[in-house]
Design a protein around this motif. Structure first.
Motif, PDB file in Angstrom:
ATOM      1  N   ALA A 246       0.807  -1.221   0.000  1.00  0.00           N
ATOM      2  CA  ALA A 246       0.000   0.000   0.000  1.00  0.00           C
ATOM      3  C   ALA A 246       0.839   1.270   0.000  1.00  0.00           C
ATOM      4  O   ALA A 246       0.396   2.306  -0.503  1.00  0.00           O
ATOM      5  N   GLN A 247       2.043   1.221   0.555  1.00  0.00           N
ATOM      6  CA  GLN A 247       2.808   2.455   0.673  1.00  0.00           C
ATOM      7  C   GLN A 247       3.159   3.014  -0.696  1.00  0.00           C
ATOM      8  O   GLN A 247       3.794   2.354  -1.511  1.00  0.00           O
ATOM      9  N   LEU A 248       2.726   4.264  -0.901  1.00  0.00           N
ATOM     10  CA  LEU A 248       3.061   4.974  -2.130  1.00  0.00           C
ATOM     11  C   LEU A 248       4.464   5.554  -1.979  1.00  0.00           C
ATOM     12  O   LEU A 248       5.343   5.325  -2.795  1.00  0.00           O
ATOM     13  N   LEU A 249       4.646   6.297  -0.910  1.00  0.00           N
ATOM     14  CA  LEU A 249       5.957   6.814  -0.524  1.00  0.00           C
ATOM     15  C   LEU A 249       5.850   7.202   0.941  1.00  0.00           C
ATOM     16  O   LEU A 249       4.795   7.106   1.553  1.00  0.00           O
ATOM     17  N   ALA A 250       6.959   7.651   1.510  1.00  0.00           N
ATOM     18  CA  ALA A 250       6.974   8.108   2.896  1.00  0.00           C
ATOM     19  C   ALA A 250       7.489   9.532   2.964  1.00  0.00           C
ATOM     20  O   ALA A 250       8.472   9.884   2.294  1.00  0.00           O
ATOM     21  N   VAL A 251       6.811  10.344   3.760  1.00  0.00           N
ATOM     22  CA  VAL A 251       7.312  11.668   4.147  1.00  0.00           C
ATOM     23  C   VAL A 251       7.935  11.481   5.521  1.00  0.00           C
ATOM     24  O   VAL A 251       7.227  11.240   6.497  1.00  0.00           O
ATOM     25  N   THR A 252       9.260  11.558   5.602  1.00  0.00           N
ATOM     26  CA  THR A 252       9.947  11.252   6.857  1.00  0.00           C
ATOM     27  C   THR A 252      10.543  12.504   7.483  1.00  0.00           C
ATOM     28  O   THR A 252      10.914  13.456   6.788  1.00  0.00           O
ATOM     29  N   HIS A 253      10.633  12.462   8.813  1.00  0.00           N
ATOM     30  CA  HIS A 253      11.127  13.593   9.590  1.00  0.00           C
ATOM     31  C   HIS A 253      12.387  13.184  10.340  1.00  0.00           C
ATOM     32  O   HIS A 253      12.452  12.083  10.905  1.00  0.00           O
ATOM     33  N   HIS A 254      13.353  14.078  10.379  1.00  0.00           N
ATOM     34  CA  HIS A 254      14.681  13.739  10.892  1.00  0.00           C
ATOM     35  C   HIS A 254      15.128  14.820  11.880  1.00  0.00           C
ATOM     36  O   HIS A 254      15.383  15.957  11.499  1.00  0.00           O
ATOM     37  N   TRP A 255      15.241  14.409  13.150  1.00  0.00           N
ATOM     38  CA  TRP A 255      15.520  15.349  14.230  1.00  0.00           C
ATOM     39  C   TRP A 255      16.937  15.219  14.793  1.00  0.00           C
ATOM     40  O   TRP A 255      17.361  16.061  15.593  1.00  0.00           O
ATOM     41  N   ALA A 256      17.661  14.200  14.417  1.00  0.00           N
ATOM     42  CA  ALA A 256      18.915  13.896  15.111  1.00  0.00           C
ATOM     43  C   ALA A 256      19.965  14.988  14.946  1.00  0.00           C
ATOM     44  O   ALA A 256      20.648  15.342  15.919  1.00  0.00           O
ATOM     45  N   ASP A 257      20.140  15.519  13.746  1.00  0.00           N
ATOM     46  CA  ASP A 257      21.170  16.540  13.562  1.00  0.00           C
ATOM     47  C   ASP A 257      20.881  17.766  14.422  1.00  0.00           C
ATOM     48  O   ASP A 257      21.789  18.342  15.039  1.00  0.00           O
ATOM     49  N   TYR A 258      19.637  18.176  14.449  1.00  0.00           N
ATOM     50  CA  TYR A 258      19.279  19.318  15.290  1.00  0.00           C
ATOM     51  C   TYR A 258      19.581  19.010  16.753  1.00  0.00           C
ATOM     52  O   TYR A 258      20.215  19.815  17.457  1.00  0.00           O
ATOM     53  N   GLU A 259      19.139  17.859  17.230  1.00  0.00           N
ATOM     54  CA  GLU A 259      19.297  17.539  18.641  1.00  0.00           C
ATOM     55  C   GLU A 259      20.762  17.367  19.025  1.00  0.00           C
ATOM     56  O   GLU A 259      21.190  17.794  20.105  1.00  0.00           O
ATOM     57  N   LYS A 260      21.547  16.753  18.158  1.00  0.00           N
ATOM     58  CA  LYS A 260      22.968  16.608  18.458  1.00  0.00           C
ATOM     59  C   LYS A 260      23.637  17.975  18.551  1.00  0.00           C
ATOM     60  O   LYS A 260      24.506  18.187  19.410  1.00  0.00           O
ATOM     61  N   VAL A 287      11.376  13.011   1.332  1.00  0.00           N
ATOM     62  CA  VAL A 287      10.407  12.126   0.687  1.00  0.00           C
ATOM     63  C   VAL A 287      11.170  11.032  -0.044  1.00  0.00           C
ATOM     64  O   VAL A 287      12.165  11.311  -0.730  1.00  0.00           O
ATOM     65  N   GLY A 288      10.714   9.806   0.106  1.00  0.00           N
ATOM     66  CA  GLY A 288      11.355   8.655  -0.539  1.00  0.00           C
ATOM     67  C   GLY A 288      10.666   7.379  -0.108  1.00  0.00           C
ATOM     68  O   GLY A 288       9.473   7.380   0.173  1.00  0.00           O
ATOM     69  N   PRO A 295       5.579   3.813 -10.466  1.00  0.00           N
ATOM     70  CA  PRO A 295       6.436   3.746 -11.651  1.00  0.00           C
ATOM     71  C   PRO A 295       7.680   4.629 -11.499  1.00  0.00           C
ATOM     72  O   PRO A 295       7.672   5.616 -10.767  1.00  0.00           O
ATOM     73  N   ARG A 296       8.714   4.277 -12.235  1.00  0.00           N
ATOM     74  CA  ARG A 296       9.956   5.037 -12.194  1.00  0.00           C
ATOM     75  C   ARG A 296       9.724   6.500 -12.568  1.00  0.00           C
ATOM     76  O   ARG A 296      10.317   7.404 -11.965  1.00  0.00           O
ATOM     77  N   ALA A 297       8.855   6.763 -13.519  1.00  0.00           N
ATOM     78  CA  ALA A 297       8.622   8.145 -13.945  1.00  0.00           C
ATOM     79  C   ALA A 297       8.060   8.985 -12.810  1.00  0.00           C
ATOM     80  O   ALA A 297       8.421  10.165 -12.653  1.00  0.00           O
ATOM     81  N   VAL A 298       7.172   8.403 -12.012  1.00  0.00           N
ATOM     82  CA  VAL A 298       6.598   9.139 -10.880  1.00  0.00           C
ATOM     83  C   VAL A 298       7.660   9.371  -9.815  1.00  0.00           C
ATOM     84  O   VAL A 298       7.775  10.467  -9.251  1.00  0.00           O
ATOM     85  N   ARG A 299       8.463   8.356  -9.534  1.00  0.00           N
ATOM     86  CA  ARG A 299       9.546   8.534  -8.566  1.00  0.00           C
ATOM     87  C   ARG A 299      10.479   9.657  -8.999  1.00  0.00           C
ATOM     88  O   ARG A 299      10.839  10.530  -8.199  1.00  0.00           O
ATOM     89  N   ASP A 300      10.868   9.633 -10.251  1.00  0.00           N
ATOM     90  CA  ASP A 300      11.806  10.646 -10.741  1.00  0.00           C
ATOM     91  C   ASP A 300      11.197  12.042 -10.655  1.00  0.00           C
ATOM     92  O   ASP A 300      11.884  13.014 -10.309  1.00  0.00           O
ATOM     93  N   GLU A 301       9.907  12.144 -10.993  1.00  0.00           N
ATOM     94  CA  GLU A 301       9.254  13.449 -10.934  1.00  0.00           C
ATOM     95  C   GLU A 301       9.229  13.990  -9.509  1.00  0.00           C
ATOM     96  O   GLU A 301       9.556  15.162  -9.263  1.00  0.00           O
ATOM     97  N   VAL A 302       8.848  13.152  -8.552  1.00  0.00           N
ATOM     98  CA  VAL A 302       8.773  13.592  -7.154  1.00  0.00           C
ATOM     99  C   VAL A 302      10.147  13.989  -6.632  1.00  0.00           C
ATOM    100  O   VAL A 302      10.303  15.033  -5.980  1.00  0.00           O
TER     101      VAL A 302
END
Length: 356
Positions: A246-260, A287-288, A295-302
């Motif tokens: 079902a996963q189309l893509l993931a919007v991920t959040h990354h806090w480690a650099d800020y916290e370090k 996003v990834g 499809p590859r075309a959608v990945r490349d566009e995003v």
């Protein structure tokens, strides 16, 4: 494209001798989470950052995490306990902790607080947030390319500006490639309630949505999409473990650099109150993690549009913009200012329904 937040923040801080740590006394760092630590999601990302802080500083720090803390009196109690136990740097991870942090910070001026997603700082309170809407816009592009019904469903927590930004940016991204797209929203007034999140997801699917997004704390929406053979946008972290198809893509959040960076500043006696609103450019939003049906075309566009946002060539909130009652909100060629985005209290054209 991504700059090192840890280095940037360490370099930006001024010297405060009272905070310097001795070689034998580790800095006690507290973390307050609004939900349990699940296998994926909002709190998982924050706990991952905590573990990266431990790995980066070893015996120089000692961390304590308190999970599933309600916003209100319980948060005050937990914050006060952490301060009394000698924690000199405390990270909180929810908008609803803003008032408890302000109150407890006044009682413990020697303690430094990092109020993540909070709107207001103080002499011993720093604030940081992410431009989540940038990832939402990119996810909307993918949803617009993949939806067959031209209808997306959105399970939302509370109608605060941060959530409205995400709904609006997602809709604008979707309609940038599919002008007929519509987004239906179900409001929960909860951040974490897996049973209700699942129920809302199924309701939206029954109303014709074949792509789902959400701004809540569990993986329930992803599981519902997997069960019903629909697509869904993972939020906060990669959720292919629970929704491999079902996963189309993931919007991920990354806090480690800020916290370090902030922990290093405290260790060096260089902590000061600061405010950050970082996004794709700073590596706080990415996003990834595309699913197998994309499809590859959608990945490349995003990914190309992600590079455009990081380079400042693409701004999700660019006019003309109408709200969903037909009222103009932004003229052609103009961009919403940060102040306008932070105070967002309207739904863009293409979103069905009203604010609760």
């Amino acid at each position: 494209m991504y700059k090192n937040l840890a280095a940037a923040f360490a370099a930006a801080c001024f010297f405060i001798p009272a905070l310097a740590q001795t070689a034998t006394a580790p800095l006690k760092v507290g973390y307050v989470y609004v939900t349990p630590v699940t296998q994926a999601g909002w709190t998982r990302q924050h706990d991952t950052a905590r573990r990266e802080v431990e790995a980066a500083f070893g015996p120089r720090v000692a961390t304590t995490a308190v999970a599933d803390v309600p916003e209100g009196a319980d948060a005050e109690r937990v914050l006060r306990d952490l301060a009394q136990q000698g924690h000199r740097l405390i990270f909180t991870t929810s908008f609803g902790y803003a008032r408890p942090v302000q109150k407890v910070a006044q009682e413990f001026p020697q303690v430094r607080f990092e109020c993540l997603t909070c709107p207001e700082g103080a002499a011993n309170v720093a604030t940081a947030n992410a431009r989540y809407y940038e990832g939402r816009y990119l996810a909307g592009i993918a949803a617009g390319r993949m939806s067959q019904s031209h209808v997306a469903g959105y399970v939302a927590g509370f109608p605060i500006p941060e959530v409205l930004q995400g709904i609006n940016a997602f809709t604008l991204g979707m309609r940038s490639v599919d002008p007929k797209a519509q987004v239906k929203v179900v409001w929960l007034n909860e951040w974490f309630d897996p049973a209700r999140e699942r129920e809302a997801a199924l309701t939206l699917i029954n109303q014709g949505a074949d792509v789902l997004a959400f701004h809540t704390g569990s993986t329930a929406v992803m599981s519902a999409a997997e069960e019903r053979s629909k697509l869904a946008i993972a939020y906060h972290s990669d959720m292919r473990a629970v929704a491999p198809q079902a996963q189309l893509l993931a919007v991920t959040h990354h806090w480690a650099d800020y916290e370090k960076g902030r922990v290093k500043a405290a260790l060096d006696g260089a902590w000061q109150p600061a405010t950050l609103w970082g996004g794709v450019k700073e590596g706080m939003v990415r996003v990834g993690d595309f699913g197998p049906k994309v499809p590859r075309a959608v990945r490349d566009e995003v990914l190309a549009r992600q590079r455009d946002i990081g380079a400042g060539r693409l701004h999700p909130f660019t006019g003309p913009l109408l709200d969903n009652t037909g009222r103009p909100q932004l003229a052609h060629g103009q961009r919403l200012s940060d102040a306008q985005i932070v105070g967002m209290n309207w739904l863009v054209d293409g979103v069905q329904g009203k604010l609760p």
